[in-house]
Enzyme design. Structure first.
Site, PDB file in Angstrom:
ATOM      1  N   GLU A 158       3.134  -7.143  -5.370  1.00  0.00           N
ATOM      2  CA  GLU A 158       1.923  -6.736  -4.777  1.00  0.00           C
ATOM      3  C   GLU A 158       2.158  -5.433  -4.488  1.00  0.00           C
ATOM      4  O   GLU A 158       3.025  -4.934  -3.547  1.00  0.00           O
ATOM      5  CB  GLU A 158       1.594  -7.593  -3.405  1.00  0.00           C
ATOM      6  CG  GLU A 158       0.304  -7.288  -2.836  1.00  0.00           C
ATOM      7  CD  GLU A 158       0.033  -8.418  -1.878  1.00  0.00           C
ATOM      8  OE1 GLU A 158       0.879  -9.056  -1.327  1.00  0.00           O
ATOM      9  OE2 GLU A 158      -1.229  -8.390  -1.511  1.00  0.00           O
ATOM     10  N   GLU A 252      -7.748 -13.869   0.777  1.00  0.00           N
ATOM     11  CA  GLU A 252      -6.616 -13.775   1.747  1.00  0.00           C
ATOM     12  C   GLU A 252      -7.255 -12.660   3.070  1.00  0.00           C
ATOM     13  O   GLU A 252      -7.289 -11.630   2.707  1.00  0.00           O
ATOM     14  CB  GLU A 252      -5.361 -12.968   1.100  1.00  0.00           C
ATOM     15  CG  GLU A 252      -4.280 -12.902   2.065  1.00  0.00           C
ATOM     16  CD  GLU A 252      -3.134 -12.281   1.746  1.00  0.00           C
ATOM     17  OE1 GLU A 252      -2.013 -12.727   1.521  1.00  0.00           O
ATOM     18  OE2 GLU A 252      -3.459 -10.942   1.094  1.00  0.00           O
TER      19      GLU A 252
HETATM   20  C1  LER Z   1       0.281 -10.672   1.394  1.00  0.00           C
HETATM   21  O1  LER Z   1      -0.383 -10.787   0.213  1.00  0.00           O
HETATM   22  C2  LER Z   1      -0.367  -9.255   2.087  1.00  0.00           C
HETATM   23  O2  LER Z   1      -1.478  -8.860   1.580  1.00  0.00           O
HETATM   24  C3  LER Z   1       0.185  -8.787   3.224  1.00  0.00           C
HETATM   25  O3  LER Z   1      -0.698  -7.786   3.775  1.00  0.00           O
HETATM   26  C4  LER Z   1       0.414  -9.878   4.299  1.00  0.00           C
HETATM   27  O4  LER Z   1       0.621  -9.367   5.630  1.00  0.00           O
HETATM   28 MN    MN Z   2      -2.316  -9.733  -0.350  1.00  0.00          MN
END
Ligand code: LER
Ligand code: MN
Length: 276
Positions: A158, A252
């Site tokens: 990510e 999310e």
């Molecule tokens: C995890 O996917 C994310 O985006 C982080 O910002 C979690 O703190």
């Molecule tokens: Mn994330």
């Protein structure tokens, strides 16, 4: 251009998360799976600190009974709660982080899903020695990725914003890193919340790096549910449709006003804006 929706919606969940963890369903794993299915999600993302403390078989059965899939296993709680990190100065902690990722890969193989890695890449303490730390990250990640690949498990790395990790914050930097070090079975995880901070244009970054995209986190600009902020979500969803994205779009975001309401408002918005 193809416009039929090929991607699936999922929602982030965890058991007893911290107040600011961006997960919406927060009961036990089985109840979270049932609730996500009732709400109309096609998958559920589970945030786990230690896979050895989780009953994967129970999760697998609950998915089967509710016609659900685990979209991904997020690993950031191992950093948030235990400080495990792939570029830690202490070699024992780096090794522990890699070993933990291997156990995560075992769990992902059992559940037929992928691993999401973001915060485990940590902060570079001294950016003058950038290459030293980048190589350290590549070494740890490559070991975990080779192990995961041997089990048929993919890793989604990510691009997270500068306040949570002080390097490689943009999608292209993650994509270039994966290529430069030939990390196997690894793709880019893009998250609208982080992209809205780091990218000049969220939609341009999505288009430019679409070939490397493996997983997508959605939230609005303020990390509330889609529709509650000012991120260009209609354009983003249209781009995903136009480009024929076929992975998960996983909600999310923060539990504002509460997790259940945010999850319901989110799926309503997402389905509405991708209806053909
Ligand atoms: C995890 O996917 C994310 O985006 C982080 O910002 C979690 O703190
Ligand atoms: Mn994330």
């Amino acid at each position: 251009m193809e416009t039929g929706r090929r991607f699936r919606f999922s929602v982030a969940s965890a058991v007893n998360p911290g107040v600011n963890e961006p997960v919406l369903l927060t009961e036990g794993f089985v109840e979270n799976i049932r609730e996500a299915a009732r709400m109309g999600y096609e998958g559920i993302e589970i945030h786990v600190q230690d896979p050895d403390a989780v009953d994967a078989e129970q999760i697998r059965r609950a998915c089967q009974e509710n016609h659900m899939n685990i979209s991904g296993i997020a690993t950031g709680l191992a950093y948030a709660k235990e400080g495990l990190c792939l570029i830690h100065e202490d070699e024992r902690i780096r090794k522990k982080a890699v070993e933990r990722l291997k156990r995560f890969a075992d769990m992902a193989a059992r559940l037929g899903t992928v691993l999401l890695i973001g915060r485990l890449k940590g902060d570079i303490p001294d950016t003058k020695n950038y290459t030293y730390y980048e190589q350290m990250l590549a070494e740890g990640l490559a070991e975990a990725a080779h192990y995961a690949a041997s089990k048929g498990v993919w890793i989604m790395l990510e691009a997270i914003n500068r306040y949570e990790s002080n390097y490689m914050n943009r999608a292209k930097e993650i994509a270039d890193f994966i290529k430069r070090y030939s990390i196997p079975a690894t793709k880019v995880l893009m998250d609208v919340f982080h992209m809205n901070i780091e990218e000049a244009s969220v939609t341009d970054a999505l288009r430019d790096n679409f070939g490397e995209l493996g997983y997508f986190h959605i939230a609005d600009s303020n990390r509330m549910y889609p529709g509650a902020g000012h991120a260009p979500l209609k354009d983003i969803l249209k781009t995903l449709l136009d480009y024929g994205y076929s992975g998960y779009v996983s909600l999310e975001c923060l539990r504002i006003p509460d997790g259940r309401t945010a999850a319901l408002e989110g799926i309503k918005y997402l389905k509405d804006k991708t209806r053909q």
